[in-house]
Design a protein around this motif. Sequence first.
Motif, PDB file in Angstrom:
ATOM      1  N   LEU A 100       0.845  -1.181   0.000  1.00  0.00           N
ATOM      2  CA  LEU A 100       0.000   0.000   0.000  1.00  0.00           C
ATOM      3  C   LEU A 100       0.890   1.244   0.000  1.00  0.00           C
ATOM      4  O   LEU A 100       1.972   1.231   0.567  1.00  0.00           O
ATOM      5  N   GLY A 101       0.414   2.300  -0.629  1.00  0.00           N
ATOM      6  CA  GLY A 101       1.131   3.564  -0.496  1.00  0.00           C
ATOM      7  C   GLY A 101       1.582   4.213  -1.777  1.00  0.00           C
ATOM      8  O   GLY A 101       1.631   5.436  -1.861  1.00  0.00           O
ATOM      9  N   ASP A 106       7.358   6.449   2.134  1.00  0.00           N
ATOM     10  CA  ASP A 106       8.821   6.426   2.111  1.00  0.00           C
ATOM     11  C   ASP A 106       9.384   5.104   2.621  1.00  0.00           C
ATOM     12  O   ASP A 106      10.556   4.811   2.359  1.00  0.00           O
ATOM     13  N   PHE A 107       8.569   4.334   3.348  1.00  0.00           N
ATOM     14  CA  PHE A 107       9.039   3.056   3.880  1.00  0.00           C
ATOM     15  C   PHE A 107       7.901   2.036   3.835  1.00  0.00           C
ATOM     16  O   PHE A 107       6.880   2.201   4.503  1.00  0.00           O
ATOM     17  N   THR A 108       8.094   0.980   3.049  1.00  0.00           N
ATOM     18  CA  THR A 108       7.147  -0.123   2.979  1.00  0.00           C
ATOM     19  C   THR A 108       7.630  -1.235   3.892  1.00  0.00           C
ATOM     20  O   THR A 108       8.814  -1.541   3.930  1.00  0.00           O
ATOM     21  N   GLU A 141      10.626   0.752  -1.768  1.00  0.00           N
ATOM     22  CA  GLU A 141      11.011   1.584  -0.623  1.00  0.00           C
ATOM     23  C   GLU A 141      11.081   0.773   0.671  1.00  0.00           C
ATOM     24  O   GLU A 141      10.462   1.101   1.675  1.00  0.00           O
ATOM     25  N   VAL A 142      11.861  -0.288   0.638  1.00  0.00           N
ATOM     26  CA  VAL A 142      12.052  -1.144   1.810  1.00  0.00           C
ATOM     27  C   VAL A 142      13.374  -0.789   2.473  1.00  0.00           C
ATOM     28  O   VAL A 142      14.431  -0.838   1.834  1.00  0.00           O
ATOM     29  N   LEU A 321      15.438  12.795   6.753  1.00  0.00           N
ATOM     30  CA  LEU A 321      15.010  13.748   5.740  1.00  0.00           C
ATOM     31  C   LEU A 321      14.227  13.044   4.635  1.00  0.00           C
ATOM     32  O   LEU A 321      13.913  13.647   3.617  1.00  0.00           O
ATOM     33  N   LEU A 322      13.962  11.744   4.865  1.00  0.00           N
ATOM     34  CA  LEU A 322      13.187  10.900   3.962  1.00  0.00           C
ATOM     35  C   LEU A 322      13.812  10.892   2.563  1.00  0.00           C
ATOM     36  O   LEU A 322      15.012  11.084   2.404  1.00  0.00           O
ATOM     37  N   ARG A 323      13.005  10.619   1.552  1.00  0.00           N
ATOM     38  CA  ARG A 323      13.573  10.435   0.223  1.00  0.00           C
ATOM     39  C   ARG A 323      13.940  11.768  -0.422  1.00  0.00           C
ATOM     40  O   ARG A 323      13.356  12.796  -0.119  1.00  0.00           O
ATOM     41  N   GLY A 324      14.907  11.708  -1.339  1.00  0.00           N
ATOM     42  CA  GLY A 324      15.220  12.897  -2.121  1.00  0.00           C
ATOM     43  C   GLY A 324      16.553  13.524  -1.746  1.00  0.00           C
ATOM     44  O   GLY A 324      17.055  13.362  -0.634  1.00  0.00           O
ATOM     45  N   GLN A 325      17.112  14.252  -2.710  1.00  0.00           N
ATOM     46  CA  GLN A 325      18.410  14.890  -2.526  1.00  0.00           C
ATOM     47  C   GLN A 325      18.324  16.393  -2.750  1.00  0.00           C
ATOM     48  O   GLN A 325      19.226  17.003  -3.323  1.00  0.00           O
TER      49      GLN A 325
END
Length: 387
Positions: A100-101, A106-108, A141-142, A321-325
């Motif tokens: 789901l998601g 950001d995290f499965t 996103e594991v 800061l979760l995903r992304g740069q």
Amino acid sequence: MSTEAAATTGFPAQAGAPRWTTELHREDDALDVLAEEWDDLVTRCRTATFFQAAVWQRSWWRQYGRPGDLLVLLVRRNGRLVGAGAFRRRPGPLGGLTGLGDGLIDFTDILLDDSCADRAAAEFAAALPLTRPWHSLELREVHPEAAVQRVFEQWRGRRRRFGDSLCQYLPAVPMEQLLKRVPGKTAQRSRVKLRKIAEAGVEVRSTPPEEVPEALEGLLRLHFEQWHERGVTPEHRTGRFARHLAESTTGLVATGRAAVHQYWLDGELVAVNLLLLCPSFGGLYLYGAHPRLRERLDIAGLLFGAALDETVDAGIPLLSLLRGQEPYKQRWRPDQLFNQRLLFGPRGPAPAAAARAGSVRARQVAVHVLRTRLPRLKEALAARRRS
């Protein structure tokens, strides 16, 4: 709630040994019925994040799920829930199952009771309904330490692991200690910006649960104003996203798993930030800031400071800061860790899983080519124009 399958999973039974059973539920209201048990298991799973909370999963399913596509797998030890995962049927020619998601998460992960995680993972793997050549399960996103990694190791069918999005982390320590991570000149500039924020008189308010929906309306409004010239994620403009964000965040705030900060300056709401919280880290999920605020203050420093303080006060060791740069994240010199994409296929011939793996590899090669060659192409075109 009806149960499609309930059985012991084939492990040898011993006198006086615990009784292990599994259940497979396809009812559209399964997550609602299981909510209390689900959240009790969340407290016994050290890898669980805010995205595995019942309120988040239920809210996402209500807004994004399609009737008949939900599949919930449970593992019980003497009747007590010790393993749980929610999946959905994936549309498209390759079909299969996924988490789901979609792009909102950001995290499965799944949930496994820490006291019996290895055995629960084995039971979970044995009960996954991937028996036909066209079956597959793909999880994006594991985290490398996620509970579902134990299931992946126990899986006896085809399996593949790929890299996924980059996530970044900082130690949750007071700001002055954090500034020691960055070069001296950068740290000094940051101190000047933080001093300017303190002198500006910005009032930071933590939002109670009953005021969360209104605060999030302000967040999305400011988010659109802030990014409209550079493009807003299309999904963030939809009504279903707004409803999901309000419902899930209200529940998370009520249980201490999220905080919504409102920033007021001269009597005007100028920014709103959503911080998600779990025992292992806090996560900066989404924010909105008035474009005029950028002319007066360092927005990243303003929002980051309140999030850091909240995380430190909660005794949480990391701020993600979760995903992304994005450039504003790099100033803090964060530690970097890639999520993973896990692909499960059945034993024996598995054309669907093989096709999915081939598709993933092709996309990754294409992304790599674009990232490495596109900048060179742009430079060459710019040089040609100058000449």
